[in-house]
Write an enzyme that holds these catalytic residues in place. Structure first.
Site, mmCIF file in Angstrom:
data_model
loop_
_atom_site.group_PDB
_atom_site.id
_atom_site.type_symbol
_atom_site.label_atom_id
_atom_site.label_comp_id
_atom_site.label_asym_id
_atom_site.label_seq_id
_atom_site.Cartn_x
_atom_site.Cartn_y
_atom_site.Cartn_z
ATOM 1 N N GLY A 155 -2.099 -6.015 -8.372
ATOM 2 C CA GLY A 155 -0.882 -6.106 -7.558
ATOM 3 C C GLY A 155 0.080 -7.144 -8.104
ATOM 4 C CG ASP A 156 2.440 -9.101 -5.209
ATOM 5 O OD1 ASP A 156 1.574 -8.361 -4.695
ATOM 6 O OD2 ASP A 156 2.782 -10.187 -4.695
ATOM 7 C CB THR A 209 -1.497 -12.275 -1.254
ATOM 8 O OG1 THR A 209 -1.607 -10.954 -1.729
ATOM 9 C CG2 THR A 209 -1.692 -13.281 -2.376
ATOM 10 N NE ARG A 231 -2.622 -2.418 -6.142
ATOM 11 C CZ ARG A 231 -2.267 -3.472 -5.408
ATOM 12 N NH1 ARG A 231 -3.050 -4.521 -5.329
ATOM 13 N NH2 ARG A 231 -1.139 -3.466 -4.744
ATOM 14 N N GLY A 275 2.146 -4.966 -3.146
ATOM 15 C CA GLY A 275 2.398 -5.422 -4.509
ATOM 16 C C GLY A 275 3.303 -4.492 -5.294
ATOM 17 C CB THR A 314 1.804 -11.962 1.308
ATOM 18 O OG1 THR A 314 0.790 -11.082 1.817
ATOM 19 C CG2 THR A 314 2.652 -12.440 2.461
ATOM 20 N N GLY A 315 2.380 -8.860 0.625
ATOM 21 C CA GLY A 315 2.852 -7.542 1.062
ATOM 22 C C GLY A 315 2.394 -6.491 0.083
HETATM 23 N N1 GLY Z 1 0.242 -8.372 -2.476
HETATM 24 C C1 GLY Z 1 -1.066 -8.127 -2.888
HETATM 25 C C2 GLY Z 1 -1.276 -6.841 -3.516
HETATM 26 O O1 GLY Z 1 -0.504 -5.912 -3.351
HETATM 27 O O2 GLY Z 1 -2.261 -6.703 -4.210
#
Ligand code: GLY
Length: 318
Positions: free
Chosen positions: A180-181, A150, A178, A204, A201-202
């Site tokens: 994410g975070d 991200t 789906r 989510g 980032t990582g």
């Molecule tokens: N960090 C982005 C995701 O997991 O979508």
């Protein structure tokens, strides 16, 4: 004093554009949008905007968020298809009284109604990555999910206003729908101009478990320097996840306080980030976690050259 910090080397050109805006008394609101749009436009970044990697149905579903640290306004979109600048849609949503977070068809309907630029976001290059990965999954039984870098930014302008923003195509080969975070307040981003901001980032699914961006801002509010706040938050979440679940996904964060001081932490090797401020031209750094202490160093010319060559090298379908 102005400053801007962003996850990953891919933010560099966008940060350079933001620098021009911030140096000329532009707002953190404009600067962060322009910087993230720049990343969304570049076709060779596989995890954000145009050229982002698709879900398991070969659809590029994008997530983004924007937060205003003065008003605490938040706008976010999830799983939106075929709009050029998710960050701008999220920013506009932040100004609505309600309905600040929209997903899927609802987000697309809003973006269409508000005349945001439509664009087919699936590139031929992303299709090749998709077919190659499908083949690898079938042949080698490797895990499908990979690649979720991200772009997240925190920005401070000369008036003291702070903003945060994120944009991502999320996990490669994710399930349709789906999220994410990155569009989730407190997980992928958080900013309060009275304190500072953070973005992550990582993986989510794991970043959400610690509401890590909010946790970093909370630690800064207690008086911690951004570097200390980032290290504490990453170490604690990594430890909790390993103790309770046996493993922790990738967790990387950047933060800046309202004095322009910044911090970074990660539980992986090879996390890169970019910082610029009134006293520092844009610099790409690499960071390593050595026993809980995150040590960063300026990326070498060799690393920077190899990075771009790797991104743009020709790829073939296997
Ligand atoms: N960090 C982005 C995701 O997991 O979508």
């Amino acid at each position: 004093m102005w400053g801007i910090i962003a996850t990953w080397r891919m933010a560099l050109e966008g940060i350079e554009e933001a620098q021009d805006i911030l140096e000329n008394q532009g707002s953190a609101s404009e600067a962060i949008e322009v910087a993230i749009q720049n990343v969304e436009d570049f076709p060779y970044y596989k995890s954000v905007g145009y050229g982002g990697l698709p879900n398991e149905n070969m659809e590029v579903e994008l997530d983004a968020a924007y937060m205003d640290g003065d008003t605490l306004d938040i706008g976010a979109i999830g799983a939106i298809k075929d709009f050029a600048h998710p960050i701008s849609i999220a920013k506009q949503l932040s100004k609505e009284k309600v309905n600040n977070m929209l997903v899927g068809q609802g987000a697309e309907k809003y973006a269409d109604h508000e005349n945001f630029e439509k664009k087919i976001m699936l590139t031929d290059r992303a299709k090749i990555h998709y077919y190659n990965r499908k083949k690898e999954i079938e042949e080698q039984q490797i895990k499908p999910y990979d690649g979720h870098d991200t772009v997240g930014m925190v920005c401070l302008d000369n008036s003291g206003k702070m903003t945060a923003g994120t944009s991502t195509s999320g996990l490669f080969m994710k399930k349709q729908g789906r999220i994410g975070d990155s569009p989730l307040s407190g997980s992928g981003f958080y900013v309060d101009s009275k304190v500072g901001g953070a973005t992550a980032t990582g993986l989510g699914e794991d970043l959400m478990k610690g509401c890590i961006s909010y946790e970093i801002v909370r630690l800064m509010k207690e008086g911690k320097h951004p570097q200390e706040a980032c290290e504490i938050a990453v170490c604690q979440l990594d430890k909790e996840l390993k103790e309770r679940r046996g493993q922790a996904g990738d967790i990387s964060v950047v933060a800046m306080n309202n004095q322009g001081e910044w911090g970074v932490a990660t539980n992986i090797d090879g996390f890169s980030f970019v910082v610029a401020s009134a006293i520092q031209s844009p610099i790409v750094y690499l960071v390593k976690n050595i026993n809980g202490k995150c040590i960063h160093e300026v990326a070498s010319e060799k690393w920077l050259e190899e990075y771009i060559q790797e991104r743009i090298k020709p790829i073939v379908q296997k």
